[in-house]
Every structure is written in structure tokens, then in C-alpha cells.
Scaffold this active site. Sequence first.
Site, PDB file in Angstrom:
ATOM      1  N   HIS A 270       0.806  -1.234   0.000  1.00 45.80           N
ATOM      2  CA  HIS A 270       0.000   0.000   0.000  1.00 45.80           C
ATOM      3  C   HIS A 270       0.835   1.279   0.000  1.00 45.80           C
ATOM      4  O   HIS A 270       0.500   2.258   0.648  1.00 45.80           O
ATOM      5  CB  HIS A 270      -0.982  -0.003   1.161  1.00 45.80           C
TER       6      HIS A 270
ATOM      7  N   HIS B  26      -9.998   1.168   0.222  1.00 49.15           N
ATOM      8  CA  HIS B  26      -9.873   0.004   1.104  1.00 49.15           C
ATOM      9  C   HIS B  26     -11.032  -0.071   2.112  1.00 49.15           C
ATOM     10  O   HIS B  26     -10.845  -0.541   3.231  1.00 49.15           O
ATOM     11  CB  HIS B  26      -8.538   0.079   1.839  1.00 49.15           C
TER      12      HIS B  26
ATOM     13  N   GLU C  97     -11.256  -4.184  -3.624  1.00 53.18           N
ATOM     14  CA  GLU C  97     -10.265  -3.172  -3.977  1.00 53.18           C
ATOM     15  C   GLU C  97      -9.945  -3.265  -5.471  1.00 53.18           C
ATOM     16  O   GLU C  97      -9.202  -4.133  -5.903  1.00 53.18           O
ATOM     17  CB  GLU C  97      -8.997  -3.366  -3.149  1.00 53.18           C
TER      18      GLU C  97
END
Length: 345
Positions: free
Chosen positions: A106, A176, A312
Site C-alpha cells: 500500500h 480500502h 479493492e
Amino acid sequence: MGLETKKFGTTKAGEEVTLYALTNKNGMRAEFIDYGANITALYVPDKNGKLDDVVLGFDDMDGYEANGCFFGSFIGRHGNRIGGAKFELNGTTYELEKNDGANNLHGGTPGYNHVMYKAETTSDSVTFLRTSPDMEQGYPGNLDISVTYTLTDDNELKITYNASSDKDTLCNVTNHSYFNLKGHDGGEITDHNVWIKANGFTETTDDLIPTGVIADVTGTPMDFRTKKAIGAEIEADYKPLAIAGGYDHNYALDKKAGALEKVAELSEDSTGRTMEVYTDLPGMQLYTGNFINREMGKNGAQYAKRTGVCFETQFFPNSVNVPSFDSCVLKAGEKFTSTTIYKFI
């Protein structure tokens, strides 16, 4: 109806945080903060018209400044994993933060969900903007990035990403949010039913880095082409599930390249709520909250393993290191735009 704003809190650095709330003609309400461009609440009617908040999150800034599970988070500059926490671009190797074992997850520090954004509003949308400076998180280029949340009268939360850079860079942004259609405090989501328009998923190593192989879902617990409960096969004796502790896998979506199409559906029988997922990107990570561990959430709720599920939308994880995958490289001066829609019916 329309837009409301109010003070949400103050960061540890003394920055004042504002909450923006959009309400449509049906009473559906979506709330966001300019810290991290986080989605903090999403009130959706059930079959009887009762509104419940269906996304996991926190009541205050302490929660969002920690937020190790990325509840409601805007993720960038690169969502999901990059193997070895490095990539090569134009002959230069870029080293990233190793924040997931030997890999990058991420984007790194500071996460896009942990910085302040400028906000621009209309009666039905909120846009959060900032410039991610050259070499922030280890990525080249000054990236002008924005995410726009639009609430339509068709009960759609539409997310539009726009970006441009002055150097070639990576751009793989996503959201997310963890959904629980029984309400954010509704307990496990294993009773929710899922459909995914995908014939394959990206096979991974034991540390969840794609190998480059697209594995056929046929005859495996990964097959959601026929709608089934999340819990139906989540505990099956199947190595990819054992590695990830449940579903935490990127699906290679069966769709036309670049087209905005419906790719997934989530439903829950007791409330009658259904959520459709649309994207123009090639992949989508299904994540069943396998690593949530006693997080104190909104209104005193305690979130535990598998109490929320994420969809996602994305370029495939580690695509920069796998030539056969669609590239998430954004060329200098070019415009990146992408749309994801969560529609409630």
C-alpha cells in the site's frame, strides 16, 4: 439533501480535520474526512427503508491516525504489494519501504490515508486533492492526485481518481473500505453472498506476491462466478486460502480492457441489501478482513476477524515487476483517470 460540513477533530500535528457529508434524495448518506480522504460512514437503506452505516471505521482522529487495517482508506501511490519492495523504471531501480516482510504494501510511509488534502465540493460530490512530491514513499515524480466521491440519486457511491506526474512513475490507487451489509457492527461477513466476474486469479508465492501465473478458478474455492456465501469454502483445505488466512486475492476480471463494467456483487439476506461493484481496471482484490484483531470502532463496536469485506479495484499486484500484467506506469505528462462505483440496490 446535499452537502454538510462539520469539524471532525485535530491531528496530533495540530491540523484541523473537516468531515464532509453527502445525502441523496433517498436518504442515503456518505461521509468523508480531509485527513486521508477516508470514507468514514455510509448509511444505506435496508429492505424496509431502515438506514444503517455499512462501512467499518472510527469515531475520532485517534482511530484514523492509527488505522493499521486501512478502514475506509484512500490507498496510493501503489496499492497492494510490490515484491522485494523495489522496481526498475527507465533503467533506474527504486527501493521502497519494506513494510510487509520483504515486500512493500500500500505504498509505504506516509500512507495516502495519513496525509491532509485540500477539499473542493459541489452539492453531490467532494474532491480531495494534493501533490505527492517527488520521491515520497520512494516513487519518482511530483504526482498531482485527486479522488472525487460522488453520491448519486441511484444510490451509487462513485469514486473517480485523476492523476498526472512530471516524471514517469507508478499509479495504482484504490479504496480500502470494509463493508458489512448488516451494519458496521453486524459481526462476521461469512454469511454474505458474493459474485465475481472472473475466470482466474493471480497465483502468489507464500508471501502473497503474484508469480505471473493466472490460475483458473474452476473447481476451486476461488470460484465466485456462481454467487455463494463467503463462508461456504473459506476454510477449505486449499493452499492459497491457507496462506492468506482466507480470501486476500486479486481476481483477473473478465471484462473489456478499459471499460467500466459490473464485476462483483455482495448481498446479505436478512437486510435485503445488495451492493454492486463497477470498475474500469483489470483487477480486484477480495479481502475478507482476515487480519482484523479486536479493533475498537464506531459507537463502541469491536471489530474482529472477518467482520468486513473489501473489494479493492486495481492493477494487478506487483504488475511493475511482471511484464505480462497490464502496466500501472504513468508516463510523464499523461493523465490517469479511473472510476469505481459501489451501487446499492
